[in-house]
Design a protein around this motif. Structure first.
Motif, PDB file in Angstrom:
ATOM      1  N   ALA A   1       5.103  -0.168   4.670  1.00 28.85           N
ATOM      2  CA  ALA A   1       6.453  -0.228   5.222  1.00 28.85           C
ATOM      3  C   ALA A   1       7.496   0.110   4.157  1.00 28.85           C
ATOM      4  O   ALA A   1       8.549   0.684   4.466  1.00 28.85           O
ATOM      5  CB  ALA A   1       6.714  -1.621   5.801  1.00 28.85           C
ATOM      6  N   ALA A   2       7.206  -0.245   2.905  1.00 28.37           N
ATOM      7  CA  ALA A   2       8.152   0.022   1.814  1.00 28.37           C
ATOM      8  C   ALA A   2       8.100   1.465   1.334  1.00 28.37           C
ATOM      9  O   ALA A   2       9.016   1.924   0.639  1.00 28.37           O
ATOM     10  CB  ALA A   2       7.851  -0.915   0.637  1.00 28.37           C
ATOM     11  N   TRP A   3       7.050   2.192   1.690  1.00 23.48           N
ATOM     12  CA  TRP A   3       6.805   3.519   1.125  1.00 23.48           C
ATOM     13  C   TRP A   3       7.925   4.514   1.428  1.00 23.48           C
ATOM     14  O   TRP A   3       8.308   5.313   0.569  1.00 23.48           O
ATOM     15  CB  TRP A   3       5.474   4.051   1.641  1.00 23.48           C
ATOM     16  N   SER A   4       8.458   4.499   2.622  1.00 20.92           N
ATOM     17  CA  SER A   4       9.411   5.544   3.020  1.00 20.92           C
ATOM     18  C   SER A   4      10.676   5.550   2.161  1.00 20.92           C
ATOM     19  O   SER A   4      11.298   6.600   1.988  1.00 20.92           O
ATOM     20  CB  SER A   4       9.786   5.389   4.495  1.00 20.92           C
ATOM     21  N   ARG A   5      11.059   4.397   1.614  1.00 22.69           N
ATOM     22  CA  ARG A   5      12.248   4.363   0.759  1.00 22.69           C
ATOM     23  C   ARG A   5      11.892   4.009  -0.691  1.00 22.69           C
ATOM     24  O   ARG A   5      12.777   3.693  -1.487  1.00 22.69           O
ATOM     25  CB  ARG A   5      13.282   3.382   1.318  1.00 22.69           C
ATOM     26  N   ALA A   6      10.629   4.120  -1.011  1.00 20.49           N
ATOM     27  CA  ALA A   6      10.171   3.776  -2.362  1.00 20.49           C
ATOM     28  C   ALA A   6      10.487   4.891  -3.353  1.00 20.49           C
ATOM     29  O   ALA A   6      10.652   6.059  -2.982  1.00 20.49           O
ATOM     30  CB  ALA A   6       8.670   3.514  -2.351  1.00 20.49           C
ATOM     31  N   GLY A   7      10.562   4.536  -4.625  1.00 21.93           N
ATOM     32  CA  GLY A   7      10.616   5.507  -5.697  1.00 21.93           C
ATOM     33  C   GLY A   7       9.203   5.766  -6.206  1.00 21.93           C
ATOM     34  O   GLY A   7       8.375   4.855  -6.247  1.00 21.93           O
TER      35      GLY A   7
END
Length: 307
Positions: free
Chosen positions: A29-35
């Motif tokens: 879930a965090a991947w799409s806005r992750a660095g």
């Protein structure tokens, strides 16, 4: 506000958020806005044409976290590292850790150091030390599991001491044969099984220079992750007998230097170690070596002023 560290790979460390390593759904879930930081096989970070960090967005890598290593969170944003070749990522430039430490914002160099250390562990620990079976990396890259015998393998960090050794008036410095002509630094070495850190300081100094350190005088100063390739440098200052130094097979030379010689060495540009000139040149500001040297000089000056 805490003052900035005087050496690299410390400031800006991520919240490692260990609890998320076992939560694939949360990481997805965090991947799409992750660095995302991408490393090549040699451990260099991909960079743009101006050699700045190529910080990718997870959304641009549509296949999800997969085998990416979860590094932690910064200001609520997740950060991962990936193998550039495996993801088909390319960039105009590649930057090594030392250059990143000198040029990038501190938190980016610290992020890179963490990513490089985990990458090196993955590269050197692909098989189980107990049975020889292939390891499968789980927990977002932080655990190697052997499906053959069930053994679990965790990232390895090699502890090493680095010490400012003084006879009360002078500082002990050595140099290796492959260093630039004017470069000198303090003695360092790895901790052996069954040793205290203080015992390591005394043993390494004796082995490399023949100088006798008083074990009970060793005082801890600071530590630095040193991912070249996977060490933790533990800085000390310690008192020693004024023995005449002699170089061993690790060092080309070892000598005592006065406070004024050390002060002049710190004032020299560390990049001039290959150049012409008088006097010594000391370690790069990237390294904790320069910090322990500075600590000794500050303590020496304070003691002289108090007389």
């Amino acid at each position: 506000m805490r003052p900035a560290s005087p050496f690299a790979f410390v400031d800006g460390a991520l919240d490692r958020a260990d609890h998320l390593r076992d939560d694939p759904a949360a990481l997805a879930a965090a991947w799409s806005r992750a660095g995302v930081i991408a490393l090549d096989e040699a451990g260099h970070a991909l960079a743009d044409a101006d050699t700045r960090l190529l910080a990718l967005d997870g959304a641009a890598l549509a296949d999800g976290p997969g085998d990416a290593v979860f590094l932690g969170q910064r200001d609520g944003r997740a950060w991962f590292s990936v193998a550039a070749a495996a993801r088909g990522i390319d960039a105009p430039a590649r930057v090594d850790l030392r250059r990143a430490a000198a040029q990038w914002p501190a938190w980016q160099a610290t992020l890179f150091a963490q990513a490089r250390a985990v990458q090196h562990w993955h590269q050197r620990h692909r098989y189980c030390a107990a049975c020889g079976g292939a390891l499968r990396f789980v927990r977002a890259g932080w655990l190697g599991r052997c499906d053959g015998c069930g053994s679990e393998h965790y990232p390895r960090t090699d502890q090493a001491v680095i010490a400012a050794i003084t006879d009360g008036e002078r500082l002990l410095l050595g140099r290796q044969a492959g260093w630039p002509a004017r470069r000198w630094s303090v003695v360092a070495g790895f901790v052996e099984p069954g040793e205290t850190l203080e015992q390591t300081v005394a043993r390494e100094v004796m082995e490399e220079t023949g100088v006798r350190v008083r074990v009970d005088s060793a005082r801890y100063l600071a530590s630095q992750p040193w991912p070249f390739p996977g060490s933790l440098m533990l800085g000390f200052i310690a008192d020693a007998e004024p023995d005449p130094p002699r170089a061993d097979e690790e060092l080309e030379d070892a000598r005592w230097f006065s406070a004024e010689e050390v002060r002049a060495g710190l004032e020299c540009d560390w990049r001039d170690a290959d150049g012409e000139g008088e006097g010594i040149v000391l370690s790069s500001p990237v390294s904790i070596a320069r910090h322990v040297i500075r600590c000794w000089l500050d303590q020496h000056d304070a003691a002289r002023a108090g007389r």
